[in-house]
Design an enzyme around this catalytic site. Sequence first.
Site, mmCIF file in Angstrom:
data_model
loop_
_atom_site.group_PDB
_atom_site.id
_atom_site.type_symbol
_atom_site.label_atom_id
_atom_site.label_comp_id
_atom_site.label_asym_id
_atom_site.label_seq_id
_atom_site.Cartn_x
_atom_site.Cartn_y
_atom_site.Cartn_z
ATOM 1 N N ARG A 52 -39.423 -14.445 26.880
ATOM 2 C CA ARG A 52 -40.189 -13.972 27.948
ATOM 3 C C ARG A 52 -41.567 -13.540 27.496
ATOM 4 O O ARG A 52 -42.554 -13.985 28.164
ATOM 5 C CB ARG A 52 -39.556 -12.608 28.327
ATOM 6 C CG ARG A 52 -39.139 -12.436 29.743
ATOM 7 C CD ARG A 52 -38.096 -11.585 29.944
ATOM 8 N NE ARG A 52 -37.283 -11.683 28.538
ATOM 9 C CZ ARG A 52 -36.258 -12.742 28.590
ATOM 10 N NH1 ARG A 52 -35.952 -13.446 29.446
ATOM 11 N NH2 ARG A 52 -35.439 -12.708 27.635
ATOM 12 N N THR A 53 -41.684 -12.647 26.309
ATOM 13 C CA THR A 53 -43.011 -12.205 26.069
ATOM 14 C C THR A 53 -44.078 -13.037 25.627
ATOM 15 O O THR A 53 -44.976 -13.135 26.207
ATOM 16 C CB THR A 53 -42.992 -10.968 24.994
ATOM 17 O OG1 THR A 53 -41.742 -9.924 25.440
ATOM 18 C CG2 THR A 53 -44.048 -10.224 24.699
ATOM 19 N N LYS A 81 -44.627 -17.814 2.967
ATOM 20 C CA LYS A 81 -45.035 -18.259 1.453
ATOM 21 C C LYS A 81 -45.557 -16.604 1.094
ATOM 22 O O LYS A 81 -46.138 -16.629 -0.137
ATOM 23 C CB LYS A 81 -46.361 -18.958 1.624
ATOM 24 C CG LYS A 81 -46.200 -20.295 2.420
ATOM 25 C CD LYS A 81 -47.560 -21.250 2.143
ATOM 26 C CE LYS A 81 -47.327 -22.543 2.948
ATOM 27 N NZ LYS A 81 -48.751 -22.938 3.150
ATOM 28 N N ARG A 102 -46.094 -10.256 17.545
ATOM 29 C CA ARG A 102 -44.691 -9.706 17.537
ATOM 30 C C ARG A 102 -44.293 -9.586 16.150
ATOM 31 O O ARG A 102 -44.014 -10.677 15.258
ATOM 32 C CB ARG A 102 -43.542 -10.263 18.421
ATOM 33 C CG ARG A 102 -42.362 -10.051 18.293
ATOM 34 C CD ARG A 102 -41.489 -10.330 19.226
ATOM 35 N NE ARG A 102 -41.525 -9.479 20.590
ATOM 36 C CZ ARG A 102 -40.700 -9.455 21.432
ATOM 37 N NH1 ARG A 102 -39.601 -10.168 21.659
ATOM 38 N NH2 ARG A 102 -41.043 -8.877 22.738
#
Length: 362
Positions: A52-53, A81, A102
């Site tokens: 969704r976001t 990495k 996020r």
Amino acid sequence: MKRSVIDTVDLTVEELDGIIKTAYDIIENPDKYAEKCKGKKLATLFFEPSTRTRLSFEAAMLELGGSVIGFSEANSSSASKGESIADTAKVISCYADIIAMRHPKEGSAYVASKNASIPVINAGDGAHCHPTQTLADLLTIHREKGRLNDLSVGFCGDLKYGRTVHSLINALSRYTGIKVVLISPDELRLPKYVREGVLEKNNMEYVETRDLESSLKNLDILYMTRIQRERFFDADEYERLKDSYVLTAEKMQLAKEDMCVLHPLPRVNEISVKVDEDKRACYFKQVLNGKYMRMALILKLLEDAQNGVAPTHDESHVIANKIRCVNPRCITSVEQELEHKFEPTDKEGVYKCLYCESEHKI
Ligand code: NCD
């Protein structure tokens, strides 16, 4: 450094109202906005799964005529990495005009905002905050109820790890006549920094209970949440708590006729699908409202960046490297070179970590 949004408190109540007003205008006149971000790029940096976001941000930018770059899992970025968030933020600032990020650790978006030269929007940092979900929630409440004041709002489920709950409570503390009912098992109570630092600090009326059924009759809004499996260190505890609350069509009979049910989604089983047919179920409308509010926020932050609006957080009282944050979910627990930064709270000898807001006593 540009103005960023790490939580809803970074926006004044006038700005929140302004974003809602823009969203209404976008709904009514989409054509007016179709080219507003032409030539601009949004970078979506998603170190944690999301449907969704991330897609909501991408759709928002595309509908503004802009374009999108980014990644949707940590494994496909240089984080795998060992790159620091600070370096990632500096690099992406050379490619894009605005970032939506996020990350599973609390305070990660704050670190990005301190190092990027473009605005950063927190799209969820661990169990901490999720301000753009709050924007979706606010527009939904406003469209359904016609107001953001004088509401009795019940939060049910995982109030401990549910970042959307923390951010919405923060936002509601700016409005008047809000009564909050916190419905959760003891193990998943609202964290102290929100209970004391937001509800009590702002003299908001609130009660805590384990009982959903008896709370229903008084609520204008019921905000259901998923038990956040990915935040549990103990799998047995999750198994024990996962089915704590299920909202069913029978329970809905106990609620007001105009109560509005919200859920940030994804739902697991905490709302029975039968409830979807109830006109009081607003969680799919909430998804659409999220896109409009993200459009309005992107527009605002790009405008602020262009006008040289400075970040609002006053950090003059910050003490660095005198206390260490011991929260294992804080970004400082994994990025060793970050300064440990704290600011005093209203309580004698109690300091709050600037990244994750956990309190430490000295
Ligand atoms: C929420 C989140 O990611 O915190 N979802 C979302 O953004 N729509 C809630 C959740 O995952 O349960």
